[in-house]
Write an enzyme that holds these catalytic residues in place. Structure first.
Site, PDB file in Angstrom:
ATOM      1  N   GLY A 298       0.851  -1.186   0.000  1.00 19.04           N
ATOM      2  CA  GLY A 298       0.000   0.000   0.000  1.00 19.04           C
ATOM      3  C   GLY A 298       0.882   1.229   0.000  1.00 19.04           C
ATOM      4  N   MET A 299       0.897   1.958  -1.100  1.00 16.66           N
ATOM      5  CA  MET A 299       1.786   3.115  -1.249  1.00 16.66           C
ATOM      6  C   MET A 299       0.968   4.404  -1.185  1.00 16.66           C
ATOM      7  SD  MET A 299       4.382   1.628  -4.160  1.00 16.66           S
ATOM      8  CE  MET A 299       5.546   2.988  -4.015  1.00 16.66           C
ATOM      9  N   SER A 300       1.335   5.270  -0.244  1.00 17.71           N
ATOM     10  CA  SER A 300       0.567   6.494  -0.001  1.00 17.71           C
ATOM     11  C   SER A 300       1.112   7.696  -0.756  1.00 17.71           C
ATOM     12  CB  SER A 300       0.584   6.807   1.492  1.00 17.71           C
ATOM     13  OG  SER A 300       1.913   7.094   1.902  1.00 17.71           O
TER      14      SER A 300
ATOM     15  N   SER B 134       6.221   4.391   2.952  1.00 14.94           N
ATOM     16  CA  SER B 134       5.749   3.294   2.102  1.00 14.94           C
ATOM     17  C   SER B 134       6.624   3.143   0.859  1.00 14.94           C
ATOM     18  CB  SER B 134       4.275   3.489   1.718  1.00 14.94           C
ATOM     19  OG  SER B 134       4.059   4.729   1.078  1.00 14.94           O
TER      20      SER B 134
ATOM     21  N   MET C 105      -4.136   3.673  -2.511  1.00  8.26           N
ATOM     22  CA  MET C 105      -5.516   3.661  -2.029  1.00  8.26           C
ATOM     23  C   MET C 105      -6.085   5.072  -2.001  1.00  8.26           C
ATOM     24  SD  MET C 105      -5.472   1.173   1.297  1.00  8.26           S
ATOM     25  CE  MET C 105      -3.715   1.199   1.636  1.00  8.26           C
TER      26      MET C 105
ATOM     27  N   CYS D 160      -9.524   2.872  10.635  1.00  5.60           N
ATOM     28  CA  CYS D 160      -9.066   2.839   9.242  1.00  5.60           C
ATOM     29  C   CYS D 160      -8.145   1.641   9.008  1.00  5.60           C
ATOM     30  CB  CYS D 160      -8.345   4.141   8.900  1.00  5.60           C
ATOM     31  SG  CYS D 160      -7.675   4.178   7.229  1.00  5.60           S
TER      32      CYS D 160
ATOM     33  N   CYS E 129      -6.404  10.861   9.176  1.00  4.29           N
ATOM     34  CA  CYS E 129      -6.121  10.361   7.833  1.00  4.29           C
ATOM     35  C   CYS E 129      -6.930  11.027   6.732  1.00  4.29           C
ATOM     36  CB  CYS E 129      -6.279   8.848   7.780  1.00  4.29           C
ATOM     37  SG  CYS E 129      -7.683   8.181   8.666  1.00  4.29           S
TER      38      CYS E 129
END
Length: 375
Positions: free
Chosen positions: A12-14, A19, A38, A103, A200
């Site tokens: 999961g790369m933000s 990440s 995401m 979350c 978030c």
């Protein structure tokens, strides 16, 4: 010897450095790495810029630099139904929720995990600072990471054993400065990008303004514990136990001490305030919490345990005695020393040395068995 190239890890790369480095390290270790961005929230900021668009551009750059495929997935509907509605509901009850805990439980380690499994993932990873240990029976234990300052086990405290078995934490043995150094040395596009802050989905926006868009504010009286009216509040949802700033109250003839929120009366719509950091009403000797989740599974019997706990992120551990009741999956927690500003809606997370045992949601706090009027 295990051939990592046959093990697929979906990251999961933000668009942040943590990440990005997680994906890089896994790639360097020979894993079959896939990056996924995401989108959980329609997050146009106050200046009209959609930060998700910028973040996804950074993910694409990093994925290209590392040499991994990448996807984007939209979880806005899941997020709204499983996290945001819970968040609003808690505020309606006068509580102060922790949406980051929810979350992780519902989106990052449920919706995202399911999506990753559809991509034939063996494991998932993100940029969390946490660690795991597998015992001789194959049970996975959650452990504190090397960087105690960035330790995110508090926010991961509602994960199940099944979720934990599918997670790799590449940053477990690194400090944040080391992660930055790796990113810079590797020339990653996100190497010098500043960390995101705030809840978030709210990001850097004005919290009061944001919340008022979804919940109608109901102003009311600010009163002292003995009922004297000293001001007006803008809406109980805007205040949390122990809060000092934003009350707009000055010194009195009796005291120059600052004012603090010491309680809420939801029925009367009154905010209870008192002068002095050490107001007795801010100190709890015990609490009740529900929705208990232990990483190694729920015991089928009552458990009494001496351990430590945090009831807010980054606070030092405090000594407690935890009484778990299996019948209704609740805990009664007694503090070794009175604890300041215990807040209903927040998570309490338990530790035994370096191991994080799990957590629960605070419902009520007591002072010598008398319930404090925190909601």
């Amino acid at each position: 010897m295990v051939d990592n190239s046959k093990i697929r890890v979906v990251v999961g790369m933000s668009g942040g450095v943590d990440s990005s480095v997680s994906a890089l390290l896994l790639k360097q270790q020979g894993f079959d790495v896939v990056g996924v961005f995401m989108k959980n929230w329609d997050d146009t900021d106050d200046s009209g810029v959609c930060t998700a668009t910028e973040d996804y551009e950074d993910v694409k750059k990093v994925a290209d630099e590392i040499g991994i495929p990448y996807y984007s997935i939209n979880f806005e509907k899941d997020y709204w139904e499983r996290v945001f509605e819970y968040f609003l509901d808690e505020y309606k009850k006068g509580r102060t929720p922790n949406p980051d805990v929810m979350c992780n439980k519902e989106i990052k380690f449920k919706s995202f995990l399911d999506f990753a499994m559809d991509l034939d993932a063996d494991y998932i990873a993100m940029g969390h600072y946490a660690a795991t240990r597998v015992d001789d029976n194959g049970v996975v234990h959650m452990m504190r990471p090397k960087d105690g300052n960035k330790d995110q086990t508090y926010f991961l405290s509602q994960l199940s054993q099944d979720q934990l078995k599918k997670v790799i934490f590449p940053l477990a043995n690194l400090t944040k400065p080391q992660v930055r150094e790796i990113a810079i040395a590797s020339g990653l596009a996100t190497a010098k990008k500043k960390d995101s802050t705030g809840i978030c989905f709210i990001g850097e926006r004005n919290f009061k303004k944001f919340l008022s868009e979804f919940l109608p504010a109901q102003s009311g009286k600010m009163v002292t514990p003995d009922g004297k009216v000293v001001g007006e509040h803008a809406g109980l949802m805007y205040y949390t136990i122990g809060q000092r700033s934003g009350l707009g109250l000055g010194s009195t003839k009796e005291s120059t001490d600052p004012w603090f929120v010491v309680g809420k009366d939801l029925k009367k719509n009154e905010l209870i305030v008192e002068q002095g950091y050490d107001s007795k009403l801010l100190y709890a000797t015990s609490l009740d919490a529900s929705g208990v989740s232990f990483f190694t599974g729920q015991p089928d019997h009552d458990v009494d345990l001496k351990c430590t706990a945090k009831f807010r992120y980054r606070q030092p551990d405090v000594g407690v005695t935890m009484h778990y009741r299996a019948k209704d999956n609740t805990v009664h927690v007694e503090f070794d020393e009175p604890a300041r500003a215990v807040t209903p809606g927040q998570a309490i997370v338990f530790y035994n040395g370096e191991e994080c045992l799990g957590g629960a949601t605070i419902d009520r706090a007591y002072q010598n068995e008398k319930q404090l009027q925190l909601v």
